[in-house]
Each structure stands twice: as C-alpha cells, then as structure tokens.
Design a protein around this motif. Structure first.
Motif, PDB file in Angstrom:
ATOM      1  N   ALA A 202       3.304 -20.870   5.999  1.00  0.00           N
ATOM      2  CA  ALA A 202       2.830 -19.888   6.738  1.00  0.00           C
ATOM      3  C   ALA A 202       3.172 -20.118   8.183  1.00  0.00           C
ATOM      4  O   ALA A 202       2.854 -19.423   8.804  1.00  0.00           O
ATOM      5  N   ASP A 208       4.585 -14.247   5.825  1.00  0.00           N
ATOM      6  CA  ASP A 208       3.875 -13.317   5.210  1.00  0.00           C
ATOM      7  C   ASP A 208       4.713 -12.498   4.206  1.00  0.00           C
ATOM      8  O   ASP A 208       4.600 -12.078   3.389  1.00  0.00           O
ATOM      9  N   THR A 209       6.053 -12.495   4.684  1.00  0.00           N
ATOM     10  CA  THR A 209       7.167 -11.734   4.003  1.00  0.00           C
ATOM     11  C   THR A 209       7.330 -12.455   2.693  1.00  0.00           C
ATOM     12  O   THR A 209       7.648 -11.710   1.509  1.00  0.00           O
ATOM     13  N   GLU A 212       4.591 -12.007   0.169  1.00  0.00           N
ATOM     14  CA  GLU A 212       4.534 -10.865  -0.535  1.00  0.00           C
ATOM     15  C   GLU A 212       5.448 -10.842  -1.816  1.00  0.00           C
ATOM     16  O   GLU A 212       5.214 -10.080  -2.888  1.00  0.00           O
TER      17      GLU A 212
END
Length: 294
Positions: A202, A208-209, A212
């Motif tokens: 984080a 975030d990528t 995913e």
C-alpha cells in the motif's frame, strides 16, 4: 448440563461458544454482557443469549459456567469486575490467544477463585468479527489448548476438557510458557508479517495497480491481514518477547534466501525452496502443528 453460562463478550468467539453449547444441550440459559449495549441486544435478538445483563458481574451471578471472550488487554479489569460473582463450583474459562498475561491477570485479580479458572485457547476464528458471524460449528474439528496452573483444580480441568470436546473440539494441554512460544511462531508472527506485507504494498505509488492484478495465491497468503485490529494489537503487545524472537528466525531465513538470489546461487536456492515445500506438504491442519488462526 450447566444451569447458566455467564458470557462476557458477545462477539464471534463468545457467541459461537454459546450457540455451540445450546445446540449440544449443555446449557439451560445464557446471560450475556458486552460493553456495547447494542451488541448485547443484538446477541439476544439473534438467540445467542437469553438474557442481556447490565454488567459483567450480573452476567456471572448465578452462573456455573463463565466464559471471558474479551480482548486480552481487558482481562484483568474483567476479572476484577466479576470475582465476587464467581461461586465455589463455577468453571471459569477464557479464549485469549496469549496465556502468560491472562494468567498473570487472574493471579492479580481472582484471589481465592483461581481454582475455578482454566485458561483456554480455541484455535478457531474468522477474518470477520462480530456477533452476526457467530456460528455453532466454529469449534468442530479445531484444537483447543488448555494451560491450567497449579492452583487450578484438576476436576475443573476435566470439566473444561469435556465442555470443549462436547462442542466438537480436540483438546490438548501445555504450559502457558510453551503455548506462548509456540503460537508466536505459528500464529502471531504470521499475522505480523501479513500486516507488514500489506502495508508495504500500500505504501508504493503503484500499490493499487499491484492489488488489481493479485490472484488466489495473494488472497490465501494475506487472508489473516484482515484480522480485527484491536485484537491483534493486544496480542502482539502481550506476547511481544516471543514474537520478536520468532521474527529473528524469520529474518535470518529471509536473509539467507536473499543472499542466494543476489549471488545467483541456483543450487542452494532450489534446495531451500524444496525444504520449505516438503515441510509444508507434510503439515496437516489439526495435527501436532497447530492452525495459524488465532
């Protein structure tokens, strides 16, 4: 059969214990208390408890079985609140993930009632907390470790073992020192690593990528990072000495693997991975190696 269970803490663990006792026909009435009145009321609505008590002492009064399902940091204050309600024949247990601090709290607070206390640690749980997630099946096939002390009556140890066995658990005993050392290795350190790993991802701009793109392996590896924050804060602090000791073993093993990678040591790296794979392949849930769930 018990006449009354005095349940202190109407959450996942306490609620599941009450439901398991009810289904097994082991208790006539459950009187529950939580610091949050809304939680206690919800437990009553769900049929987990029969009576909502206004205080911990009132929940214990008249009970022949008491279960503390509170954060380990709240154990001493809870013992002090209920000690005058504990009868000579009352069986008192907890569900804390650490035992040395819980026993010290009991010794400081229970005075002449120590003979009634059987420290217990059910190796069961979920990554979600709360009374809504309580279930009667939670302890079926799971380990429960009892860590009685010298003052504990042997008859109460036997009663405690019978209770947990009756709700489907496998019961074992060890000293509280051995318990805290073992669970620092197989439960507390893995949680610490999972928290650090998630925070490490984080903290990166691309975090975030990365998330995913994560798949089942990531899901399985990080599941325990979703544990209840207050509970795990208390556990890690309560057992810090043993957790930090285990962390050193982990750091050494990690350093060795990193060195193999940096030096392109193909042979040693494969051997180290093979050794880990073999140990994991031979491990079975519920065997002498305990489950990593708190």
């Amino acid at each position: 059969m018990f006449e009354q269970l005095g349940l202190i803490g109407c959450g996942l663990m306490g609620g599941s214990f009450a439901l398991a006792l009810k289904r097994a026909g082991l208790v006539k009435r459950v009187v529950g208390y939580s610091k949050s009145p809304s939680t206690t009321e919800r437990a009553k609505q769900l049929g987990v408890i029969d009576v909502a008590a206004p205080s911990a002492l009132m929940a214990v009064s008249g009970a022949d079985l008491v279960l503390l399902a509170v954060p380990v940091a709240a154990t001493e204050a809870t013992f002090r609140a209920i000690r005058h309600g504990i009868g000579a024949e009352t069986l008192v247990m907890d569900v804390g993930s650490t035992k040395s601090d819980v026993i010290e709290a009991a010794q400081q607070s229970l005075e002449g009632k120590l003979k009634c206390f059987v420290p217990a640690h059910p190796i069961a749980g979920k990554e979600v907390a709360g009374i809504e997630h309580a279930e009667a099946d939670l302890f079926i096939g799971r380990q429960v470790v009892l860590t009685p002390i010298k003052a504990t009556l042997r008859s109460n140890v036997q009663r405690a073992a019978q209770v947990w066995t009756s709700v489907g658990a496998h019961v074992s005993q060890m000293t509280h020192q051995a318990h805290d050392s073992a669970f620092a290795a197989v439960s507390h350190l893995p949680h610490l690593l999972a928290f650090a790993f998630m925070n490490g991802i984080a903290s990166q701009p691309e975090g975030d990528t990365f998330l995913e793109l994560a798949g089942p392996g990531f899901r399985d590896f990080t599941r325990i990072a979703a544990g209840e924050p207050t509970l795990w804060r208390d556990v890690l602090l309560a057992n810090r000495e043993q957790v930090l000791r285990q962390s050193q073993f982990f750091r050494q093993a990690l350093d060795e693997l990193e060195t193999m990678m940096r030096t392109d040591n193909v042979t040693d790296l494969e051997q180290a991975i093979t050794a880990a794979s073999q140990v994991r392949g031979e491990w079975r849930l519920g065997s002498s190696t305990e489950s990593p769930d708190a």
